[in-house]
Enzyme design. Structure first.
Site, PDB file in Angstrom:
ATOM      1  N   TYR A 145       0.821  -1.208   0.000  1.00  0.00           N
ATOM      2  CA  TYR A 145       0.000   0.000   0.000  1.00  0.00           C
ATOM      3  C   TYR A 145       0.860   1.264   0.000  1.00  0.00           C
ATOM      4  O   TYR A 145       0.420   2.320  -0.438  1.00  0.00           O
ATOM      5  CB  TYR A 145      -0.950   0.031   1.211  1.00  0.00           C
ATOM      6  N   LYS A 194       2.295 -15.432   3.171  1.00  0.00           N
ATOM      7  CA  LYS A 194       2.246 -16.150   1.889  1.00  0.00           C
ATOM      8  C   LYS A 194       3.686 -16.493   1.482  1.00  0.00           C
ATOM      9  O   LYS A 194       4.155 -16.145   0.387  1.00  0.00           O
ATOM     10  CB  LYS A 194       1.529 -15.264   0.842  1.00  0.00           C
ATOM     11  N   ASP A 226      -4.031 -17.960   2.314  1.00  0.00           N
ATOM     12  CA  ASP A 226      -5.181 -18.538   1.600  1.00  0.00           C
ATOM     13  C   ASP A 226      -5.869 -19.580   2.469  1.00  0.00           C
ATOM     14  O   ASP A 226      -7.099 -19.634   2.573  1.00  0.00           O
ATOM     15  CB  ASP A 226      -4.772 -19.096   0.219  1.00  0.00           C
ATOM     16  N   ASP A 251      -5.827  -6.111   5.614  1.00  0.00           N
ATOM     17  CA  ASP A 251      -6.981  -5.366   5.111  1.00  0.00           C
ATOM     18  C   ASP A 251      -8.075  -6.357   4.702  1.00  0.00           C
ATOM     19  O   ASP A 251      -9.245  -6.219   5.077  1.00  0.00           O
ATOM     20  CB  ASP A 251      -6.535  -4.515   3.907  1.00  0.00           C
ATOM     21  N   ASP A 255     -11.770  -7.596   6.972  1.00  0.00           N
ATOM     22  CA  ASP A 255     -13.134  -7.456   6.422  1.00  0.00           C
ATOM     23  C   ASP A 255     -13.844  -8.807   6.443  1.00  0.00           C
ATOM     24  O   ASP A 255     -15.030  -8.902   6.766  1.00  0.00           O
ATOM     25  CB  ASP A 255     -13.089  -6.943   4.966  1.00  0.00           C
TER      26      ASP A 255
HETATM   27  C1  IPM Z   1      -9.272   0.052   5.863  1.00  0.00           C
HETATM   28  C2  IPM Z   1      -9.660   0.659   4.542  1.00  0.00           C
HETATM   29  C3  IPM Z   1      -8.477   1.427   3.995  1.00  0.00           C
HETATM   30  C4  IPM Z   1      -7.326   0.466   3.796  1.00  0.00           C
HETATM   31  C5  IPM Z   1      -8.762   2.176   2.689  1.00  0.00           C
HETATM   32  C6  IPM Z   1      -9.986   3.046   2.801  1.00  0.00           C
HETATM   33  C7  IPM Z   1      -7.562   2.970   2.261  1.00  0.00           C
HETATM   34  O1  IPM Z   1     -10.097  -0.320   3.668  1.00  0.00           O
HETATM   35  O2  IPM Z   1      -8.906   0.794   6.781  1.00  0.00           O
HETATM   36  O3  IPM Z   1      -9.315  -1.178   5.990  1.00  0.00           O
HETATM   37  O4  IPM Z   1      -7.232  -0.163   2.747  1.00  0.00           O
HETATM   38  O5  IPM Z   1      -6.520   0.347   4.691  1.00  0.00           O
HETATM   39 MN    MN Z   2     -10.260  -2.280   4.534  1.00  0.00          MN
END
Ligand code: IPM
Ligand code: MN
Length: 363
Positions: A145, A194, A226, A251, A255
């Protein structure tokens, strides 16, 4: 205690969930005789339209002066976002610069679903078993990133490149955070990577395994990312403990973890740096439901709890907030996105949820 707290409400549902988080902050402040000065500042897509920058200089100054920063989610509906030049979009123009400015390398993302709330999960209750209690720690200022980005035609070819770099120091410091947390909680530390493909993962593992030697009391495991994604759905409780992930894997899997417990609305986070930390929900700004008073403020309120713990060093105040958050659910109430099977009078609006957390704190 007297502290200055910068408040970046953000976009979409940001202001309405922040309002509830500040109600809770105020309740704890009054109950324990603290004094918090709130400094509001524009941040995100709205700030781009009103100030010409998603992270204006005046906001940087407010954050520099603050002891801690509370940040709401950012981003507007796609059509509005498309009006913003790439470098001014809130992700690359505000969030990443905020992380970089305060070097917030350790991103704590607790994933908690007590057995009694197993019904929130889309998974079967027997898969949730005794409950989920995972602390995901995501490296937040390194890796792909933050690597150099190149795009363009070269030797007649169109191409794009994202560089992924990790240094020894970057891996070591976040590994130390993860092992310290695992030691404190007396749980295992699971390193997710990984290494069968990526050089950065092989390097990451070598450093993490060196750090592991300093923590012989902490059970250590390593799992390919994975396979971890698969196991997180099949046997999520196997991750109960601390999980350490590099930036992009963290990230994605955080989620997914939000999905496992039923909602990203249940995902608060702390972004901890050497001198300053900021606190934000792990989810986005949900522009589709903004202004309707139906968003779940749990993640924003939980981020306040994390602030009490990580920035203000007031763990008992933090615990009061956590207990109140869970008490709302345990008393049979829920929020709109988690309401399947609930009677309408048990579904709380954004503000009613905040009010109930406050009432419980005052009990
Ligand atoms: C998070 C978000 C951010 C990230 C984005 C909005 C840049 O998805 O905090 O998880 O990818 O870190
Ligand atoms: Mn995120």
């Amino acid at each position: 205690m007297q502290k200055i707290i910068a408040v970046l409400e953000g976009d979409g549902i940001g202001p309405e969930i922040m309002r509830e988080a500040l109600k809770v902050l105020k309740a704890v402040e009054e109950k324990h005789g603290h004094q918090f000065t709130l400094a509001f500042a524009p941040f995100g897509a709205g700030a781009y339209f009103s100030e010409g920058s998603p992270f204006p200089e005046q906001t940087k100054a407010v954050c520099d002066r603050a002891d801690a920063i509370l940040k709401g989610p950012v981003g507007l509906a796609v059509e509005r976002m498309n009006e913003i030049p790439q470098e001014f979009r809130p992700e690359v123009g505000a969030i990443l610069p905020l992380r970089k400015r305060y070097d917030t390398y350790a991103n704590y993302r607790p994933v908690r679903l007590p057995k009694a709330l197993a019904g929130f999960s889309p998974l079967k209750p027997e898969i949730i078993g005794e409950g989920i209690d995972i602390l995901m720690i995501r490296e937040l200022v390194g890796g792909i990133y933050f690597g150099k980005k190149t795009e363009g035609p070269a030797t007649g070819m169109q191409y794009a490149e994202d560089e992924c770099i990790y240094t020894d120091a970057q891996v070591r410091r976040v590994a130390v955070v993860a092992f310290d947390e695992a030691r404190k909680r007396q749980c295992k530390m699971i390193n997710i990577h990984k290494a069968n493909v990526l050089a950065t993962s092989r390097f990451w593992n070598a450093v993490v395994e060196e750090v592991a030697k300093l923590y012989p009391d902490v059970p250590y495991q390593s799992v390919l990312v994975d396979s971890a994604a698969y196991q997180l759905v099949i046997k999520p409780a196997m991750f109960n403990g601390v999980c350490l992930l590099e930036n992009m894997m963290g990230d994605i899997l955080t989620d997914q973890a939000g999905g496992v417990i039923g909602s990203l609305g249940l995902m608060p986070s702390a972004c901890v740096g050497p001198e300053k930390s900021y606190f934000e929900p792990a989810h986005g700004s949900a522009p589709d439901i903004a202004g309707q008073n139906i968003a779940n403020p749990y993640s924003m309120i939980g981020s306040v709890a994390l602030m009490f713990d990580k920035s203000l060093n007031l763990p008992s105040e933090a615990k009061e907030i956590w207990d109140a958050l869970f008490a709302v659910f345990e008393r049979g109430y829920t929020t709109s996105e988690l309401s399947s099977g609930y009677a309408p009078d048990k579904i709380l609006s954004t503000s009613a949820f905040g009010d109930m957390v406050v009432a419980i704190i005052k009990e």
